[in-house]
Write an enzyme that holds these catalytic residues in place. Structure first.
Site, PDB file in Angstrom:
ATOM      1  N   HIS A   1      67.219  53.251   5.232  1.00 64.66           N
ATOM      2  CA  HIS A   1      66.064  52.365   5.089  1.00 64.66           C
ATOM      3  C   HIS A   1      64.808  52.996   5.686  1.00 64.66           C
ATOM      4  CE1 HIS A   1      67.938  48.338   3.931  1.00 64.66           C
ATOM      5  NE2 HIS A   1      68.936  49.195   3.948  1.00 64.66           N
TER       6      HIS A   1
ATOM      7  N   ASP B   1      60.502  45.969   6.235  1.00 61.99           N
ATOM      8  CA  ASP B   1      61.720  46.082   5.436  1.00 61.99           C
ATOM      9  C   ASP B   1      62.106  44.709   4.914  1.00 61.99           C
ATOM     10  OD1 ASP B   1      64.622  46.305   4.760  1.00 61.99           O
ATOM     11  OD2 ASP B   1      64.394  48.310   5.598  1.00 61.99           O
TER      12      ASP B   1
END
Length: 446
Positions: free
Chosen positions: A20, A107
């Site tokens: 990520h 995120d």
């Protein structure tokens, strides 16, 4: 790239996992190249491993706290608490400069961050490190709102191909496994309601139908593929690698071995940084690679080595090279590599598409089954192995699939399609491409 003349400052908050963090770092590099000040926030254990001297991205680690708990439920809560406790002070400190923070890019897993951003007077952009198609599946099949039954042979969803059970993300039907992670992936749907922008690590041409569908619902911007520029458009001359690697790659060994192989003769095998195969599957894979009669470069993490069959390493010396980690982009870009045997994680999938490498898809869980569906049936850049009734892919199926991609007529078609997607990926991030324009439009609205 044209520099932004106003004093724009963007705060970037990735989820603290390598798969990520790296896409969000790559996106940050694109912003920095346009004259934007970027500060990346991360936990202490990650921040100390990021190369501060080689990047113009400002790295700020949250104040040192005890390590994240091993328990998934507790670690997710720990991260949320850590950010919530410290974000306000960080924003206040950064805003007391000539570059006050204007937007938080967070995120999509941290969907709670949008409320924090708005409380601090910031705009909020959710960054999805997954495909648009996966996000649409989660949106349509949210257990809190969905009335779509799973008792039929296929599922029909707007803008998506017909999906069988084996094509769906595992969190859809494995309702008792990893409950905290399952709740987390569906919590991303909150971003559709609250975020000011949705960023996706994909490009328009790759997922046109679903991108258009999401655009009809909210403000979406495709900004990918977020891989280092020197493997795509080459506009950022210093951008040759991702910002973080928690594993030490065997660079010299891998590249020297590949340099001694013929063009298109090697199968590259990797299942990413998290996937773990059972001992039986490791044995079938090892034997299948040997009987395929192709050269292979296989990444087996140190924690997985004990699952290899006895005497495999000595038997494999003539045909294969086994390493704990490797520079994946360099490997995929190497002329000797003719096929990528992959678990179909989204980052690996994008890298293969961007570098024109056909795939053998062996998905395991989470987003990997729908990614494999698109690889084999939509983009037609690979084939998907078929597991037996026990869930294990046999050695014969593995060898057959490799030969089909490497040696048979279908492999030629797959390679041609892979090269087509490579061209389209480059065009998306190049000057005036869809992703390039989307980034410019985002910045012009700050």
């Amino acid at each position: 790239m044209e520099e932004i003349t106003n004093k724009t400052h963007v705060l970037v908050l990735p989820f603290p996992v390598q798969g990520h963090i790296n896409p969000m770092i790559q996106f940050s590099k694109r912003l920095v190249a346009r004259g934007v000040k970027v500060t990346l926030l991360t936990i202490y254990s990650i921040g100390k491993n990021l190369p501060k001297e080689s990047s113009s991205i400002n790295i700020v680690s949250f104040p040192y706290d005890e390590s994240a708990p091993d328990n998934t439920d507790k670690s997710l809560e720990w991260f949320s608490t850590l950010v919530s406790k410290n974000l306000g002070a960080i924003v206040a400190k950064l805003s007391d400069t000539e570059y006050p923070v204007k937007v938080l890019v967070f995120d999509s897993f941290a969907s709670w961050a949008i409320d924090l951003a708005h409380q601090l007077g910031l705009k909020g952009a959710a960054f999805f490190t997954q495909s648009c198609s996966l996000s649409a599946i989660y949106y349509h099949m949210d257990p809190e709102t969905s009335e779509i039954p799973l008792d039929g042979s296929v599922v029909s969803l707007p803008s998506l191909p017909l999906l069988e059970k084996e094509d769906l993300p595992t969190f859809i039907y494995e309702t008792d496994s990893y409950p905290a992670l399952r709740a987390l992936v569906f919590s991303q749907n909150n971003n559709f309601k609250k975020a000011d922008w949705l960023f996706f690590n994909t490009f328009d041409a790759l997922e046109k139908e679903v991108v258009d569908w999401i655009k009809s619902k909210c403000s979406i911007k495709t900004i990918g593929p977020t891989i280092p520029s020197m493997y795509l458009d080459k506009r950022l001359k210093e951008d040759r690698e991702y910002g973080l690697s928690l594993f030490k790659p065997n660079d010299e060994i891998c590249m020297n071995w590949l340099n001694s192989r013929e063009i298109g003769s090697v199968v590259y095998v990797s299942f990413g940084s998290l996937a773990s195969l059972g001992e039986q599957q490791m044995e079938e894979l090892a034997t299948g690679l040997m009987t395929s009669n192709c050269y292979f470069l296989w990444v087996v993490r140190a924690t997985e080595e004990n699952k290899l069959p006895e005497e495999f390493m000595s038997k494999a010396k003539e045909k294969g090279l086994v390493v704990n980690w490797c520079p994946q982009l360099d490997v995929l870009a190497h002329r000797a590599v003719g096929c990528f045997f992959t678990h179909c994680g989204w980052n690996s999938t994008l890298e293969a598409l961007s570098l024109g490498v056909p795939m053998v898809a062996m998905p395991h869980w989470s987003d990997q089954p729908p990614n494999a569906k698109f690889i084999s049936d939509v983009w037609q850049t690979g084939i998907r192995v078929k597991a037996g009734e026990n869930g294990v892919v046999s050695r014969d199926e593995i060898a057959r699939s490799i030969r089909e991609v490497m040696e048979e007529d279908k492999g030629v078609m797959l390679k041609e399609n892979a090269i087509k997607w490579k061209k389209l990926a480059k065009e998306a991030v190049d000057g005036g491409g869809s992703s390039d324009k989307n980034i410019e439009e985002f910045l012009s609205n700050l």
